[in-house]
Scaffold this motif. Sequence first.
Motif, short mmCIF file in Angstrom:
data_model
loop_
_atom_site.label_atom_id
_atom_site.label_comp_id
_atom_site.label_asym_id
_atom_site.label_seq_id
_atom_site.Cartn_x
_atom_site.Cartn_y
_atom_site.Cartn_z
N ASN A 3 -22.19 -47.80 101.24
CA ASN A 3 -22.38 -46.72 102.19
C ASN A 3 -23.85 -46.33 102.20
O ASN A 3 -24.37 -45.84 101.19
CB ASN A 3 -21.51 -45.51 101.82
N THR A 30 -24.53 -44.40 107.86
CA THR A 30 -24.62 -43.04 108.39
C THR A 30 -26.02 -42.87 108.93
O THR A 30 -27.01 -42.98 108.20
CB THR A 30 -24.33 -42.01 107.29
N GLN A 58 -29.53 -28.52 103.28
CA GLN A 58 -28.07 -28.46 103.37
C GLN A 58 -27.52 -29.55 104.29
O GLN A 58 -26.46 -30.12 104.03
CB GLN A 58 -27.62 -27.08 103.84
N ILE A 61 -27.66 -32.75 102.25
CA ILE A 61 -26.62 -32.74 101.21
C ILE A 61 -25.27 -33.08 101.83
O ILE A 61 -24.49 -33.88 101.27
CB ILE A 61 -26.57 -31.36 100.52
N LYS A 62 -24.97 -32.49 102.98
CA LYS A 62 -23.70 -32.79 103.66
C LYS A 62 -23.61 -34.26 104.05
O LYS A 62 -22.57 -34.89 103.88
CB LYS A 62 -23.57 -31.90 104.89
N LEU A 64 -24.95 -36.71 102.59
CA LEU A 64 -24.93 -37.56 101.39
C LEU A 64 -23.52 -37.79 100.84
O LEU A 64 -23.35 -38.62 99.95
CB LEU A 64 -25.80 -36.94 100.29
N ASP A 65 -22.55 -37.11 101.36
CA ASP A 65 -21.18 -37.24 100.84
C ASP A 65 -20.70 -38.69 100.94
O ASP A 65 -20.63 -39.26 102.03
CB ASP A 65 -20.24 -36.32 101.62
N GLY A 66 -20.39 -39.28 99.80
CA GLY A 66 -19.88 -40.65 99.76
C GLY A 66 -20.93 -41.73 99.88
O GLY A 66 -20.60 -42.92 99.92
N ASP A 68 -23.99 -44.31 98.89
CA ASP A 68 -24.42 -45.09 97.72
C ASP A 68 -25.94 -45.25 97.64
O ASP A 68 -26.49 -45.36 96.54
CB ASP A 68 -23.79 -46.49 97.76
N ARG A 92 -28.94 -32.81 94.04
CA ARG A 92 -27.70 -32.02 94.03
C ARG A 92 -26.46 -32.91 93.98
O ARG A 92 -25.33 -32.40 93.97
CB ARG A 92 -27.65 -31.12 95.27
N THR A 93 -26.65 -34.22 93.95
CA THR A 93 -25.55 -35.17 93.94
C THR A 93 -25.69 -36.09 92.72
O THR A 93 -26.62 -35.97 91.93
CB THR A 93 -25.55 -36.04 95.21
N THR A 94 -24.77 -37.04 92.60
CA THR A 94 -24.86 -38.04 91.53
C THR A 94 -25.60 -39.30 92.01
O THR A 94 -25.78 -40.24 91.24
CB THR A 94 -23.46 -38.44 91.05
#
Length: 213
Positions: A3, A30, A58, A61-62, A64-66, A68, A92-94
């Motif tokens: 992704n 995306t 923000q 961050i939104k 970035l969901d899912g 890679d 703010r993510t992994t």
Amino acid sequence: MTNVLILGANGQIAKLVEKQLLDETDDHLTLFLRNAGRLKVTDPKRETVVEGDATNKQAIIKALDGIDIVYANLSGKNIEDEAKTVVGAIDRTTLQRLIWISTLGIYDEVPGEFGKWNHQQLDGGYLQTYAAAAKVIEGSDLDYTIIRPAWLSNKDIVSYETTQKGEPFKGTEVSRKSIADFVVKIINDPSKEIRHSVGVNQPNTDGDKPSWY
């Protein structure tokens, strides 16, 4: 399947990366850009368009969901602010992997007459802001790759060589297709060029300036 989030998805190199990924992989893309209406989606099943500003933490961050891997094809006078926002959002993510497009000359690494000419063309804000943005990326704990292309052409050719930070830059020009190919290779193997700043040029293009000047 990977992704991939493409920031600045309407850029010329970004569009070439998009096409190559769609042609050669099964990755999901995306596509993040300011004006979604400017972008024509090629494969709705594998592409998601997100409208947003790269200085809006923000929004990133939104997006970035899912995800890679992030490929940032951003530009402009506020590139340093965009770098700070992107790094802050990813923190703010992994997520760890970031590919960042910069420009040649940010370390004063371009030698000879071409280096002098490059300064004449890019001083006055451009080099300084891109150097500041790169410093933000390098100061992060991310697994980044900074890409420093030579002067860009639209030649229908994929031919390039690389140099590392601390080495003299080679050549004067490179095709956008070559930079796109290099980006795709890193996306396909994210273990390549981790925490490296890489100069990219077309071989045998040494000179005082690019061929079209």
